[in-house]
Design an enzyme around this catalytic site. Structure first.
Site, mmCIF file in Angstrom:
data_model
loop_
_atom_site.group_PDB
_atom_site.id
_atom_site.type_symbol
_atom_site.label_atom_id
_atom_site.label_comp_id
_atom_site.label_asym_id
_atom_site.label_seq_id
_atom_site.Cartn_x
_atom_site.Cartn_y
_atom_site.Cartn_z
ATOM 1 N N HIS A 101 68.139 75.363 47.334
ATOM 2 C CA HIS A 101 68.006 76.803 47.019
ATOM 3 C C HIS A 101 66.521 77.140 46.837
ATOM 4 C CE1 HIS A 101 68.232 80.610 44.765
ATOM 5 N NE2 HIS A 101 67.582 80.033 43.770
ATOM 6 N N ASP A 140 45.972 93.914 67.795
ATOM 7 C CA ASP A 140 46.921 92.816 67.582
ATOM 8 C C ASP A 140 46.248 91.798 66.675
ATOM 9 O OD1 ASP A 140 48.896 90.715 67.905
ATOM 10 O OD2 ASP A 140 49.498 91.727 69.752
ATOM 11 N N TRP A 167 62.979 70.793 43.757
ATOM 12 C CA TRP A 167 62.079 71.132 44.876
ATOM 13 C C TRP A 167 60.732 70.473 44.711
ATOM 14 C CZ3 TRP A 167 57.508 74.197 45.344
ATOM 15 C CH2 TRP A 167 57.023 74.731 44.149
ATOM 16 N N SER A 189 53.010 75.439 59.908
ATOM 17 C CA SER A 189 53.247 76.841 60.245
ATOM 18 C C SER A 189 52.444 77.761 59.325
ATOM 19 C CB SER A 189 54.736 77.141 60.149
ATOM 20 O OG SER A 189 54.968 78.516 60.008
ATOM 21 N N SER A 190 52.482 77.470 58.006
ATOM 22 C CA SER A 190 51.756 78.311 57.055
ATOM 23 C C SER A 190 50.267 78.275 57.304
ATOM 24 C CB SER A 190 51.988 77.826 55.627
ATOM 25 O OG SER A 190 53.272 78.103 55.243
ATOM 26 N N HIS A 241 50.572 75.151 41.820
ATOM 27 C CA HIS A 241 50.233 76.349 41.089
ATOM 28 C C HIS A 241 49.602 77.428 41.956
ATOM 29 C CE1 HIS A 241 50.669 78.714 37.629
ATOM 30 N NE2 HIS A 241 49.556 79.298 37.999
ATOM 31 N N GLU A 271 50.297 77.801 44.908
ATOM 32 C CA GLU A 271 51.475 78.255 45.652
ATOM 33 C C GLU A 271 52.181 79.406 44.918
ATOM 34 O OE1 GLU A 271 52.865 77.626 48.521
ATOM 35 O OE2 GLU A 271 54.828 78.527 48.228
ATOM 36 N N TYR A 283 50.845 81.634 43.162
ATOM 37 C CA TYR A 283 50.100 82.868 43.401
ATOM 38 C C TYR A 283 50.174 83.302 44.846
ATOM 39 C CZ TYR A 283 48.846 82.360 38.634
ATOM 40 O OH TYR A 283 48.941 82.251 37.279
ATOM 41 N N SER A 305 50.066 97.987 45.094
ATOM 42 C CA SER A 305 48.852 98.812 45.068
ATOM 43 C C SER A 305 48.821 99.814 46.216
ATOM 44 C CB SER A 305 47.607 97.926 45.134
ATOM 45 O OG SER A 305 47.627 96.999 44.081
ATOM 46 N N HIS A 360 49.616 72.757 33.379
ATOM 47 C CA HIS A 360 50.512 73.400 32.416
ATOM 48 C C HIS A 360 51.975 73.260 32.836
ATOM 49 C CE1 HIS A 360 49.988 77.504 34.636
ATOM 50 N NE2 HIS A 360 51.080 76.925 35.047
ATOM 51 N N HIS A 361 52.210 72.766 34.066
ATOM 52 C CA HIS A 361 53.581 72.469 34.478
ATOM 53 C C HIS A 361 54.023 71.122 33.943
ATOM 54 C CE1 HIS A 361 53.887 75.787 37.413
ATOM 55 N NE2 HIS A 361 52.596 75.616 37.517
ATOM 56 N N THR A 409 45.533 89.471 35.185
ATOM 57 C CA THR A 409 46.860 90.002 35.503
ATOM 58 C C THR A 409 47.103 91.282 34.712
ATOM 59 O OG1 THR A 409 47.506 87.697 35.693
ATOM 60 C CG2 THR A 409 49.262 89.324 35.837
ATOM 61 N N LYS A 453 45.462 94.271 36.262
ATOM 62 C CA LYS A 453 46.230 94.850 37.371
ATOM 63 C C LYS A 453 47.291 95.813 36.857
ATOM 64 C CE LYS A 453 45.539 91.747 41.086
ATOM 65 N NZ LYS A 453 45.326 92.816 42.060
ATOM 66 N N ARG A 511 67.468 72.882 32.045
ATOM 67 C CA ARG A 511 67.753 73.355 33.403
ATOM 68 C C ARG A 511 68.324 72.210 34.235
ATOM 69 N NH1 ARG A 511 61.709 73.671 36.080
ATOM 70 N NH2 ARG A 511 62.881 74.329 37.894
#
Lengths: 351, 526
Positions: free
Chosen positions: B78, B107, B143, B170-171, B254, B256, B258, B269, B303-304, B329, B332, B451
Site C-alpha cells: 500500500h 514542450d 515500505w 524513472s524519477s 526524509h 522524499e 518533501y 500557491s 528523527h525517524h 513551513t 507558508k 502500527r
C-alpha cells in the site's frame, strides 16, 4: 497519552501536554484568522479584493515568534532527554533479547543473577487468535493479546537498567506506562532504565515490525515490592534447578508428547500451524516432511540452529533440553509422522 | 503579454498520431502528462484497495479477513504504491502538463527521455506486484525495507529491488527533464523570480530527487548483495550494522517526504490567489521558505529513528533541526492566510480542496512538531499517532493538492467545465470521511496501539471501528472523482481560455484545450 507510573513517564506526559496546548493556541489563532477571512472576505458579500502582497515586517515577525516558541519548548525537552539517557548508578541489570516472536529475559546481576526465561504470548490468547473469526475474545477483558506465559518481574523502588538486543531481526521493547520504547537490534546492545514506585502489572508490546507475528509478542512487567520480589526470585531458582535435573532422567513417550504439544503450540504453531500443515510456501509443513520423518540428528540441528535467510529461528537459547526433546518427539509422532522419540539426554549431548 | 494561437500548428502536420501507438510513442508533454496522471489514478485505486483490506482486518479485534503475513504485505505494498506509484507520478504528470505552459515553452526539453521515463513505470510496478504470486509472497517488511527483516523475504526479493531501481531511474530522468526545461526554456522576460511558484517548487523538488534517488538505489543494492552475494553491510555477524541501513534509507527518505509535499505547496500557491482575486502574499519569502525546507530536509533524517539508541548529542541535534522545519513551513501557512485576508473569495471545488489542504496539512504539521520532541517521540514512535500524522500530511496534504490541481486545470486540459455540484459533493464527503478515518488514529496511538499489527487488544476496538467506517466511505467516495473526470472529458459546459475570473499566468492565455504544442512562439513576459 498515558501518564504512566515512573518519573520519566510523567515528565514525558507533561512535555506532551505542553506542546499539545501550544499547538492548540497556534491553531486557534491561525484557523481563526482563516475562518474570519472566509466568512467576511467573500465575493458574495461584496468584498473587493485589496492588492497588498508584501510586508517585510510581518515576514520577520512570523519567523521570529515561532523561533522563540520553539526555543522555549526545546529547553524542557532537552532536560528530560538528558535524564532519560542517564543509565548510571543502576541497582540491577536485566538483559532483554527480542526473538521472532517472543522475549527472553536474563537477570544479569543482583539477587536474581542467573534467572533466565522466555516470555511468549499466553497460550489461551494464542489459541484464540489462531481460531480467527471463530474466537470468543470476551473472556480476555481488555487484555486480549496483552498477556504472557512468564511475565518480567522487577522490584519497586529500584533503578533497573535494561540491556536490549535481538537474536534475529530488529524488535522494540515498549511498555507505555514506563514512558519510552527502545529498539532491540541484533548484534548490538542498547541501554535504558526505569524505576517503578508502585507495585502493579504493566503491559506493552513489540513496537518495531518484526515479521508475521509482530502483533503477537506482548510484554508484561510485574512490579513487586522488594519482599515479594525476593520470594519470586527464590521460586525461580528452585524451578531452574528442577528443570536441570529432569533433563538427566529417561522420559516416557506419553510425557514427551504431552509436553511437546504444549511447547509446539507456544513456539511453532504460529507458522507451522496446529495441524502441522504450515503456510506454504513461506512456512513449510512438518506433517510428512522429510526432515521430521528422517534423520533425528538433522532434525535436531535444524531446530537448534535455525535456518538462515528464513524466519526459522535458532531455538538453542529458547528451549531447554527437556522442552527441545519433547517438541521434537511431538513433531516426529504427530499428524501421521512416526519417526521415534528423542530423549532430553540426546539433546544435551548434541548441544 | 502575447498569446500563442491555436491556429499556429495548422500549417504543418503536428497533431497527435492516431490510435494506441499515439500513447506508446508519444513525445508530447501533454500526452505524457495524461499518461502519468492516469497511471497515478490506477495506482491510487490499487493502493486504496489494499488500504481497504487493512481497514477491513482492523474493523474489529481478532483475525477475520487475512493472515498476518499477508496483512504485512498489504501495509508494505500500500505504501510503496501510494508513494512511488500514485503521488510521485501524479506530480510528475502535473509538471509535464503545466511547466511548459507556465513558462511559455512549446514542450519539455527532452521529449524522448520523457517518453522513456514514463514507460518504465508500468513495468516497474508490474514487477513489484508480480511478487505476490511468487514463493514467499509479496514484500512484508514495511515500505522502509529494514534489514534483517526484509532479507527474510522469499523469491520475490530481487524482483522488488529491481522494481525500486526502475522507479528510481524513472524519477531521476523525469527530474533531469524538469530541471533542464525550467532552466533553458523560459519565455523571454521570465526571470527566475517571476516564475509561478509551482515551477519553483518543482525545480527544487527535482534537485531533491536527483540528490536522493541514487542513495535509495545504493541502499537497496546493498540489501541485494547482502542476500545473494554474501556481503554483510547490514549484518552485525559479518561486521556490518543494521542501523546503518536506516541512516542511509532516511537520508533518502526524509527529502522524499518533501518531494511529496513541495509541489503541493506550489499548487496551493496558485489556487488561493485565483479564488481570493488577490496576488500571492510574500512571493519571495515563499521561494526562500521552499528552499530552506529543502535544505533542512537533508539534516533531519534521524528523527525517524530516535529509538535506535543514538548518542544523546545526536538525538539533541536531530531534535533541534527538526523543530526548525516548523519555521519555514509556518511562513507558508501564514502567507496563504494573508493572501486570503481582505480578498474577494469564491469557493469553487479547487478552492475548497485548497482550503481543506491548508487546515488539515497544518494539523499534520502540529502532530509533526509534537513528534519532533525526542523524549515524547519515545512514546509516539511506531504507534498509530505516527500513522495519523503522515496520513494527514500525505492524504489531506499531497493527495488533496493533487485533487485541487485536477479540478483547477481540468477545464484548461479538456476544454470543458467539470460538474461543479458533483465536485463540491466529492469534497465534502471526502473531507468528513477522511477525518473520521484518520483523526481517531491519534487517540489509538496515544492509548498505546502500535502500527503494523493485524490484531489488537479489545481496548482499541471502538476507535478502530470508527476509523474503518470512515475509511470505507472515503474509499468508495473516490469513485466520484473518476466519474467527474470522465464526465468532463466527454463534454460539458465549454470553458473559456481564462476559465477562472482571477486566474493569472501564461497557461490561461492559451486556448482551452490548449494547442498540441503549447507555445510555438515564445510569449514576451514583462
Amino acid at each position: 497519552m498515558r501518564e504512566g507510573v515512573t518519573e520519566t513517564s510523567r515528565s514525558v506526559y507533561d512535555l506532551h501536554m505542553t506542546i499539545f496546548w501550544v499547538c492548540c493556541v497556534i491553531g486557534v489563532i491561525v484557523f481563526g484568522a482563516m475562518i474570519y477571512s472566509i466568512v467576511n472576505h467573500r465575493k458574495s458579500k461584496g468584498a473587493v479584493a485589496a492588492q497588498f502582497h508584501e510586508s517585510t515586517t510581518m515576514e520577520i515577525l512570523w519567523t521570529v515568534v515561532p523561533i522563540v516558541i520553539l526555543v522555549s519548548m526545546a529547553i524542557p525537552a532537552t532536560t528530560t532527554l538528558l535524564a532519560m539517557e542517564d543509565t548510571s548508578n543502576a541497582d540491577m541489570t536485566i538483559k532483554v533479547t527480542g526473538i521472532q516472536w517472543k522475549w527472553k529475559y536474563d537477570y544479569v546481576d543482583g539477587d536474581a543473577a542467573g534467572v533466565s526465561f522466555v516470555s511468549s504470548l499466553h497460550p489461551e490468547h494464542n489459541e484464540a487468535r489462531l481460531l480467527g473469526a471463530d474466537a470468543d475474545l470476551s473472556k480476555f477483558g481488555d487484555h486480549y493479546l496483552l498477556d504472557v506465559d512468564n511475565p518480567l518481574v522487577i522490584p519497586t523502588g529500584k533503578k533497573v537498567r535494561f540491556l536490549l538486543t535481538a537474536a534475529d531481526v530488529i524488535h522494540a521493547w515498549w511498555v507505555p506506562d514506563l514512558g519510552w520504547k527502545k529498539d532491540a537490534i541484533p548484534g548490538f546492545v542498547n541501554e535504558t532504565w526505569t524505576k517503578v514506585d508502585e507495585p502493579g502489572v504493566y503491559r506493552g508490546q513489540c513496537a518495531e515490525l518484526c515479521g508475521k507475528d509482530h502483533g503477537f509478542m506482548p510484554i508484561v512487567v510485574v512490579a513487586k515490592a522488594p519482599e515479594d520480589y525476593a520470594k519470586w526470585v527464590a521460586e525461580q531458582k528452585g524451578a531452574a534447578a528442577a528443570a536441570e535435573a529432569s533433563a538427566d532422567r529417561e522420559w516416557t513417550k506419553d510425557e514427551l508428547m504431552a509436553k511437546g504439544e504444549q511447547v509446539y503450540t507456544t513456539n511453532c504453531a504460529a507458522c507451522h500451524q496446529a495441524n502441522g500443515q504450515g503456510l506454504p510456501p513461506a512456512f513449510p509443513a512438518i506433517a510428512g516432511s522429510a526432515i521430521a520423518t528422517g534423520d533425528a540428528a538433522a532434525h535436531m540441528s535444524l531446530v537448534l540452529n535455525g535456518k538462515t535467510g528464513t524466519a526459522m529461528a535458532a531455538y538453542r537459547d529458547i528451549l531447554n533440553d527437556a522442552d527441545m526433546a519433547a517438541v521434537l518427539t511431538y513433531q516426529r509422532n504427530s499428524w501421521g509422522n512416526d519417526a521415534g522419540i528423542i530423549q532430553p539426554a540426546a539433546v544435551k549431548a548434541a548441544r | 503579454m502575447s498569446t500563442a494561437t491555436a491556429t499556429h500548428d495548422d500549417h504543418h502536420d503536428h497533431g497527435p498520431a492516431k490510435g494506441l501507438m499515439r500513447w506508446v510513442t508519444t513525445t508530447n508533454h501533454k500526452d505524457i502528462g495524461t499518461l502519468y496522471l492516469l497511471f497515478a489514478l490506477v495506482m491510487f485505486f490499487m493502493g486504496g484497495a489494499m488500504a481497504m483490506v487493512i481497514r477491513a482486518e482492523l474493523f474489529q479485534p481478532g483475525l477475520q479477513v487475512v493472515d498476518p503475513q499477508f496483512f504485512n504485505s498489504m501495509t508494505t505494498v500500500h505504501a510503496l504504491l501510494m508513494i512511488f506509484g500514485a503521488v510521485m507520478p501524479a506530480f510528475t504528470g502535473l509538471a509535464n502538463w503545466l511547466i511548459p505552459m507556465m513558462i511559455g515553452a512549446p514542450d519539455m526539453a527532452l521529449p524522448r527521455m520523457n517518453n522513456f521515463s514514463f514507460w518504465i513505470l508500468p513495468f516497474a510496478f508490474t514487477l513489484l506486484l508480480s511478487t505476490f504470486f511468487m514463493a514467499g509472497g509479496g514484500p512484508a517488511a514495511g515500505w522502509t525495507l529494514y534489514p534483517p527483516l526484509s532479507l527474510q523475504m522469499g523469491d520475490g526479493f530481487p524482483f522488488m529491488i529491481f522494481a525500486i531501481h526502475l522507479a528510481g531511474i524513472s524519477s531521476i530522468m523525469g527530474s533531469i527533464n524538469i530541471v533542464v526545461t525550467i532552466l533553458n526554456m523560459r519565455a523571454p522576460g521570465m526571470t527566475l523570480m517571476k516564475m509561478p511558484l509551482f515551477v519553483w517548487t518543482w525545480l527544487i523538488t527535482a534537485y531533491l530527487l536527483i540528490a536522493t534517488m541514487p542513495v535509495l538505489a545504493g541502499a537497496v543494492t546493498m540489501l541485494l548483495t547482502d542476500k545473494f552475494a554474501g556481503t554483510s553491510f547490514f549484518s552485525a555477524a559479518g561486521g556490518g550494522d543494521p542501523v546503518m541501513y536506516q541512516h542511509i534509507f532516511w537520508f533518502f527518505g526524509h527529502p522524499e517526504v518533501y518531494i511529496l509535499i513541495l509541489p503541493a505547496f506550489g499548487i496551493i500557491s496558485a489556487i488561493v490567489p485565483t479564488f481570493a482575486r488577490k496576488p500571492l502574499f510574500g512571493y519571495s519569502s515563499m521561494v526562500y521558505a521552499t528552499a530552506s525546507i529543502a535544505f533542512l530536509s537533508f539534516i533531519v533524517w534521524a528523527h525517524h529513528m530516535f529509538t535506535v539508541g543514538m548518542p544523546v548529542v545526536g538525538e539533541l541535534f536531530f531534535m533541534y533541526a527538526t523543530m526548525m522545519i516548523a519555521v519555514p513551513t509556518g511562513v507558508k501557512v501564514f502567507n496563504w492566510v494573508s493572501t486570503m485576508w481582505k480578498g474577494s473569495m469564491t469557493f469553487e471545488t479547487p478552492m475548497l480542496f485548497a482550503l481543506g489542504f491548508i487546515i488539515m496539512f497544518t494539523i499534520g504539521g502540529f502532530s509533526g512538531l509534537m513528534l519532533a520532541i525526542a523524549p515524547a517521540d519515545f512514546q509516539y514512535h511506531d504507534t498509530y499517532f505516527v500513522v495519523a500524522h503522515f496520513h494527514y500530511v500525505l492524504v489531506t496534504g499531497a493527495i488533496y493538492s493533487i485533487m485541487a490541481a485536477a479540478y483547477y486545470w481540468l477545464p484548461k486540459w479538456t476544454g470543458n467545465m467539470y460538474d461543479e455540484k458533483l465536485g463540491k459533493m466529492h469534497f465534502w464527503i471526502s473531507t468528513v470521511s477522511v477525518n473520521v478515518l484518520f483523526f481517531p488514529q491519534h487517540f489509538l496511538g496515544l492509548a498505546g496501539m502500535p502500527r503494523r499489527i493485524p490484531d489488537y487488544s479489545v481496548q482499541f476496538a471502538d476507535w478502530n471501528l470508527i476509523s474503518s467506517l470512515g475509511g470505507f466511505v472515503f474509499g468508495v467516495s473516490q469513485l466520484m472523482f473518476v466519474w467527474i473526470i470522465v464526465k468532463a472529458i466527454r463534454g460539458g459546459e465549454k470553458a473559456t481560455d481564462q476559465v477562472w475570473e482571477g486566474a493569472e499566468g501564461l497557461e490561461w492565455t492559451l486556448s482551452s484545450p490548449p494547442p498540441y504544442h503549447s507555445f510555438t512562439d515564445a510569449p514576451q513576459v514583462k
